[in-house]
Design a protein around this motif. Structure first.
Motif, mmCIF file in Angstrom:
data_model
loop_
_atom_site.group_PDB
_atom_site.id
_atom_site.type_symbol
_atom_site.label_atom_id
_atom_site.label_comp_id
_atom_site.label_asym_id
_atom_site.label_seq_id
_atom_site.Cartn_x
_atom_site.Cartn_y
_atom_site.Cartn_z
ATOM 1 N N ASN A 1 -14.636 1.218 -3.889
ATOM 2 C CA ASN A 1 -14.077 -0.020 -4.172
ATOM 3 C C ASN A 1 -14.342 -1.147 -3.214
ATOM 4 O O ASN A 1 -15.010 -2.374 -3.963
ATOM 5 C CB ASN A 1 -12.596 0.341 -4.255
ATOM 6 N N PHE B 1 -8.180 2.787 -16.072
ATOM 7 C CA PHE B 1 -8.139 4.395 -16.486
ATOM 8 C C PHE B 1 -7.781 4.379 -17.969
ATOM 9 O O PHE B 1 -7.251 3.598 -18.546
ATOM 10 C CB PHE B 1 -6.975 4.926 -15.692
ATOM 11 N N ARG C 1 -2.675 3.937 -15.626
ATOM 12 C CA ARG C 1 -2.284 4.613 -14.148
ATOM 13 C C ARG C 1 -2.024 3.314 -13.410
ATOM 14 O O ARG C 1 -2.609 3.026 -12.614
ATOM 15 C CB ARG C 1 -3.156 5.226 -13.629
ATOM 16 N N PRO D 1 -13.252 6.989 -2.476
ATOM 17 C CA PRO D 1 -13.047 5.954 -3.582
ATOM 18 C C PRO D 1 -12.828 4.640 -2.985
ATOM 19 O O PRO D 1 -13.415 3.704 -3.463
ATOM 20 C CB PRO D 1 -11.856 6.461 -4.120
ATOM 21 N N TYR D 2 -11.934 4.562 -1.723
ATOM 22 C CA TYR D 2 -11.694 3.048 -1.276
ATOM 23 C C TYR D 2 -12.863 2.358 -0.855
ATOM 24 O O TYR D 2 -13.101 1.266 -1.110
ATOM 25 C CB TYR D 2 -10.667 3.135 -0.399
ATOM 26 N N GLU E 1 3.265 5.804 -5.856
ATOM 27 C CA GLU E 1 3.354 5.977 -6.938
ATOM 28 C C GLU E 1 2.303 6.464 -7.672
ATOM 29 O O GLU E 1 2.501 7.207 -8.596
ATOM 30 C CB GLU E 1 3.197 4.382 -7.702
ATOM 31 N N ASP E 2 1.215 6.234 -7.170
ATOM 32 C CA ASP E 2 -0.043 7.153 -7.593
ATOM 33 C C ASP E 2 -1.248 6.972 -6.548
ATOM 34 O O ASP E 2 -1.911 5.790 -6.491
ATOM 35 C CB ASP E 2 -0.550 6.340 -9.080
ATOM 36 N N THR F 1 -9.724 -7.145 -7.329
ATOM 37 C CA THR F 1 -10.507 -6.351 -6.012
ATOM 38 C C THR F 1 -11.635 -7.074 -5.780
ATOM 39 O O THR F 1 -12.594 -6.559 -4.918
ATOM 40 C CB THR F 1 -10.707 -4.820 -6.125
ATOM 41 N N SER G 1 0.814 -1.240 -0.039
ATOM 42 C CA SER G 1 0.143 -0.139 -0.017
ATOM 43 C C SER G 1 0.877 1.262 -0.194
ATOM 44 O O SER G 1 0.541 2.175 -0.854
ATOM 45 C CB SER G 1 -0.869 0.002 1.235
ATOM 46 N N PHE H 1 1.073 1.264 -11.131
ATOM 47 C CA PHE H 1 2.088 1.590 -10.217
ATOM 48 C C PHE H 1 3.450 1.444 -10.860
ATOM 49 O O PHE H 1 3.948 0.035 -10.771
ATOM 50 C CB PHE H 1 1.988 0.890 -8.961
ATOM 51 N N PRO H 2 4.123 2.131 -11.474
ATOM 52 C CA PRO H 2 5.168 1.767 -12.409
ATOM 53 C C PRO H 2 6.222 1.044 -11.852
ATOM 54 O O PRO H 2 7.031 0.320 -12.482
ATOM 55 C CB PRO H 2 5.391 3.124 -13.109
ATOM 56 N N LEU I 1 3.807 1.677 -1.282
ATOM 57 C CA LEU I 1 4.363 1.862 -2.676
ATOM 58 C C LEU I 1 3.216 2.303 -3.474
ATOM 59 O O LEU I 1 3.654 3.347 -4.349
ATOM 60 C CB LEU I 1 5.141 0.512 -3.165
ATOM 61 N N ALA I 2 2.102 1.952 -3.435
ATOM 62 C CA ALA I 2 1.110 2.037 -4.215
ATOM 63 C C ALA I 2 0.807 3.439 -4.223
ATOM 64 O O ALA I 2 0.757 4.381 -4.971
ATOM 65 C CB ALA I 2 -0.086 1.306 -4.154
ATOM 66 N N ASP J 1 -4.198 8.296 -6.040
ATOM 67 C CA ASP J 1 -5.462 8.374 -6.625
ATOM 68 C C ASP J 1 -5.860 6.934 -7.112
ATOM 69 O O ASP J 1 -6.724 6.524 -7.009
ATOM 70 C CB ASP J 1 -5.587 9.383 -7.737
ATOM 71 N N ALA J 2 -4.934 6.455 -7.795
ATOM 72 C CA ALA J 2 -5.085 5.357 -8.466
ATOM 73 C C ALA J 2 -5.357 4.175 -7.377
ATOM 74 O O ALA J 2 -6.081 3.394 -7.375
ATOM 75 C CB ALA J 2 -4.097 4.879 -9.562
ATOM 76 N N ALA J 3 -4.273 4.297 -6.259
ATOM 77 C CA ALA J 3 -4.369 3.428 -5.393
ATOM 78 C C ALA J 3 -5.804 3.407 -4.548
ATOM 79 O O ALA J 3 -6.182 2.581 -4.019
ATOM 80 C CB ALA J 3 -3.466 3.674 -4.358
ATOM 81 N N ALA J 4 -6.181 4.630 -4.368
ATOM 82 C CA ALA J 4 -7.397 4.838 -3.615
ATOM 83 C C ALA J 4 -8.517 4.073 -4.375
ATOM 84 O O ALA J 4 -9.464 3.542 -3.838
ATOM 85 C CB ALA J 4 -7.894 6.386 -3.494
ATOM 86 N N VAL J 5 -8.510 4.226 -5.896
ATOM 87 C CA VAL J 5 -9.670 3.797 -6.565
ATOM 88 C C VAL J 5 -9.475 2.272 -6.509
ATOM 89 O O VAL J 5 -10.576 1.283 -6.722
ATOM 90 C CB VAL J 5 -9.626 4.071 -7.979
ATOM 91 N N MET J 6 -8.384 1.599 -6.261
ATOM 92 C CA MET J 6 -8.077 0.166 -6.026
ATOM 93 C C MET J 6 -8.471 -0.108 -4.638
ATOM 94 O O MET J 6 -7.776 -1.424 -4.417
ATOM 95 C CB MET J 6 -6.580 -0.109 -6.520
ATOM 96 N N MET K 1 6.453 -1.008 -9.140
ATOM 97 C CA MET K 1 6.341 -2.271 -8.924
ATOM 98 C C MET K 1 6.255 -3.270 -9.896
ATOM 99 O O MET K 1 5.742 -2.846 -10.843
ATOM 100 C CB MET K 1 5.081 -2.100 -8.021
ATOM 101 N N VAL L 1 -1.932 -5.568 -5.127
ATOM 102 C CA VAL L 1 -2.497 -4.458 -4.445
ATOM 103 C C VAL L 1 -4.003 -4.726 -4.602
ATOM 104 O O VAL L 1 -4.736 -4.090 -3.689
ATOM 105 C CB VAL L 1 -1.852 -2.883 -5.211
#
Lengths: 399, 295
Positions: free
Chosen positions: B80, B88, B92, B76-77, A256-257, B208, A250, B94-95, A252-253, A259-264, B97, B105
């Motif tokens: 999800n 996206f 987007r 958002p979480y 890295e990004d 997910t 988490s 996580f480059p 690292l996510a 917003d994208a992490a939150a959506v995941m 990783m 994740v």
């Protein structure tokens, strides 16, 4: 044809990390054990313990060989403490990507928690004695101070993080910079912390510092180093576990990004708070070791320069990689001291002959050079490849 | 058709950015188990609609009801966790990783273990064969080492953390296989070829365990052969029971794969129906091709 070429180039490029990961588990285990034994041997570097024999060459690495060199054991101790700090800051800056310029605040809180509650001379202890019907020589035992330091720094990490972790990037850096200064200024201006005079008689594992101490004495720093080394090893194990868990991923996510992490489904705020709390706890632990070994602290030891130095260690070594952060801490602590006793700079004007005197200039230079040549740090972080090859083929074909 | 239950209800959603009305009381239903296409010219508000659904933006008015509960206004979480996953338009991942970690994740969103659980390895459980580490080596010290670890796990039990890790890795590999990118598992995400990155995003979203998967232009930049493969993948996903909402520009792909289509133009819904109906709808043709001058 192309496949062959690919394998050839891949073989050539096999880095140390790849080779290390390619080793079988038992072999890695023995290498690590060997490394740990070597670390415990370091205070004797160059000598064969139990004999008068020397290993030629190794002794040259010590800082006390030349004239005016520093005590080797205390340099080792300082290295270990700074490695500890770099590991803690690496969690915050390297893994979670939160630039924390006030890390010295946690270091100071850790140091002050053992000083204020463990020292016979501290105003807090005197206050508690007066108000709570305690023995006239009462002070909190050192082992309880460890727990207290960790709890207090974690709490202050959460306290700092709760309102500020909504900020991102530079804004967060500025707020944390302020936090570090706030802690120092509170320590200087309030009477309960001893003010600018600081606090003396800070206890160690054997209680308050005195001449009868057998192991943790002021003259012989070996045991202090070993103690700090144990702390470093414990912290490495703990952070490794976190790194390879849901929490580490988490972080690292988020780095890295976000917003994208939150959506995941990553609860960003929660894990950022964890990063702050864990980083703070490690910083507090190192502060406690530092204060106990010095037996005296005052607010001027926790200035903002130190914060910048901590960040420099992590960034020069390699943010996100524990080995890198540790290497950065060792280099920035050891090298100036080693150069000091080398006497190699005698051709320079006298005021520049002692590198420890103008270390911040050197650090700045090192930063610039590293940023140009290796922007990822000396040991860049590389995600561990997992051993999946055979298993990937076993996975059944889904319809 | 009629007895199919509504999974997602977009109810009069309006979204304004200052004076710009990005979405103007858009309403549509999404039924359990269908593939719904969301199309429209550039700037019609398709991605904004996704963002309003997944919590990136909060609708100015109206609400999004998913699976019986209002999700608009949630984080958002949280959305999800309640079962909406998305990809996206501009990839987007996580480059830094690895591809596998990207998918992990995703699986983590269903996990419970946090920092204390990972640190102290608690709670533990004993006696479950599938939790124990495998012994894979054929012989030699490797095998003895792995056997040692296995018997240690038998003796000390296996933490919830490790159970989750092993299950997650199995599931992530399965999903990567499902999306056809299992070979890339150990590659860094940013080093993957473009097509694999798109597929990795889908794998990560599927990890997910969503009830609804929203794909934002998954075929952008694909060649015709890759588009056909993607169509098959989307159908395969639907067949596993996941409802799919698809934004796409390529009409052939949309017509070929969707059960129903919603058309947006300038933030308004202008058509809603089966692909054939929508294709012949004069409003839709006008939106895409323009109206010939009456004069």
């Amino acid at each position: 044809m192309t496949a062959n070429e690919n394998t050839v180039t891949k073989k050539k490029k096999r880095s140390f990390a790849d080779r290390w990961n390619g080793l079988p588990g038992w072999s890695r285990f023995f290498w690590i054990m060997g490394g740990v034994i070597f670390l415990f041997y370091l205070p004797e570097l160059g000598n064969i313990p139990g004999t008068n024999l020397e290993i030629p060459g190794l002794g040259f690495l010590r800082t006390d060989v030349g004239v005016g060199g520093s005590d080797w054991d205390s340099i080792l101790f300082r290295c270990a403490v700074f490695v500890l700090i770099a590991l803690g800051l690496n969690v915050v800056v390297g893994l979670a990507g939160l630039l924390d310029l006030g890390y010295v605040g946690f270091f100071a809180i850790g140091a002050y928690s053992v000083a204020l509650f463990g020292s016979q001379q501290s105003p807090v202890v005197k206050l508690l004695r007066a108000n709570f019907d305690l023995a006239p020589d009462w002070a909190l035992a050192w082992s309880w101070c460890i727990l207290l330091a960790i709890v207090l720094t974690m709490f202050s990490g959460v306290l700092l993080g709760w309102p500020t972790l909504r900020l991102r990037g530079d804004y967060l850096a500025i707020v944390t910079l302020g936090f570090g200064e706030i802690i120092r200024i509170i320590a200087r201006n309030s009477t309960i912390t001893g003010g600018p005079d600081g606090i003396t008689a800070i206890p160690g594992p054997e209680g308050a510092p005195n001449a009868q101490n057998k192991y943790f004495s002021i003259l012989d720093q070996k045991w202090w180093y070993w103690l700090a080394l144990v702390a470093v090893l414990v912290v490495i194990l703990a952070v490794r576990r976190l790194e390879n868990s849901r929490v580490g991923r988490s972080w690292l996510a988020i780095r890295e990004d976000e917003d994208a992490a939150a959506v995941m489904g990553v609860h960003g705020f929660k894990f950022k708070l964890w990063a702050f709390a864990i980083g703070a706890a490690i910083g507090g632990l190192s502060g406690l070791l530092f204060a106990s070994q010095q037996a005296f602290i005052d607010p001027s030891q926790f200035n903002v320069n130190l914060s910048i130095l901590f960040v420099a260690m992590v960034v020069v070594g390699g943010a996100g990689n524990m080995a890198g952060a540790a290497l950065g801490a060792i280099l920035l602590t050891y090298l100036p001291e080693r150069l000091r006793s080398l006497g190699a700079l005698e051709f320079l004007p006298e005021r520049f002959q002692d590198p420890a005197e103008f270390r911040y200039l050197l650090f700045g230079l090192a930063m610039v050079v590293v940023m140009i040549l290796r922007p990822q740090g000396l040991l860049p972080s590389k995600r561990r490849a997992r051993e999946l090859k055979d298993r990937a083929q076993e996975v059944p074909v889904n319809g | 058709m009629a007895e199919r239950s509504v999974l997602l209800k977009v109810d009069n959603v309006t979204l304004k950015f200052g004076g710009v009305v990005a979405l103007d009381s858009v309403s549509f239903d999404l039924y359990q188990g269908e593939i719904l296409g969301l199309i429209g010219p550039n700037g019609a508000g398709k991605t904004t609609c996704f963002n309003a659904m997944t919590g990136v933006y909060r609708p100015t008015s109206g609400q999004v009801v998913f699976d019986g509960q209002t999700v608009s206004g949630k984080k958002p979480y949280e959305i999800n966790h309640s079962g909406i996953a998305r990809t996206f338009q501009n990839i987007r991942l996580f480059p830094e990783m690895t591809a596998l970690e990207n998918v992990l994740v995703g699986t983590d969103s269903r996990h419970k273990v946090s920092a204390p659980g990972a640190l102290f390895g608690l709670p533990r459980r004993w006696g479950h064969e599938e939790d124990l580490p495998e012994v894979r080596a054929k012989g030699g010290p490797d095998r003895s080492w792995q056997e040692f670890k296995r018997s240690a796990a038998k003796f000390f039990g296996v933490s919830r953390h490790m159970q989750e890790e092993r299950a997650a890795e199995r599931k992530a590999l399965e999903l990567m296989h499902f999306c056809g990118i299992e070979r890339a598992a150990n590659e860094q995400a940013r080093n993957l070829p473009y097509g694999s990155q798109r597929r990795l995003e889908i794998a990560r979203a599927l990890a997910t365990e969503p009830k609804l998967l929203c794909l934002d232009e998954p075929a952008a930049g694909f060649n015709p052969a890759e588009k056909v493969e993607l169509m098959d993948l989307i159908k395969k996903i639907r067949d596993t029971g996941v409802t799919v909402l698809l934004i796409e520009h390529d009409m052939r792909l949309v017509m070929g794969v969707t059960d129903r289509i919603v058309v947006l133009e300038f933030g308004r819904k202008i058509a809603d129906g089966a692909p054939a109906e929508v294709r012949d709808n004069p409003k839709v043709i006008a939106a895409y091709l323009g109206v010939p001058d009456a004069a």
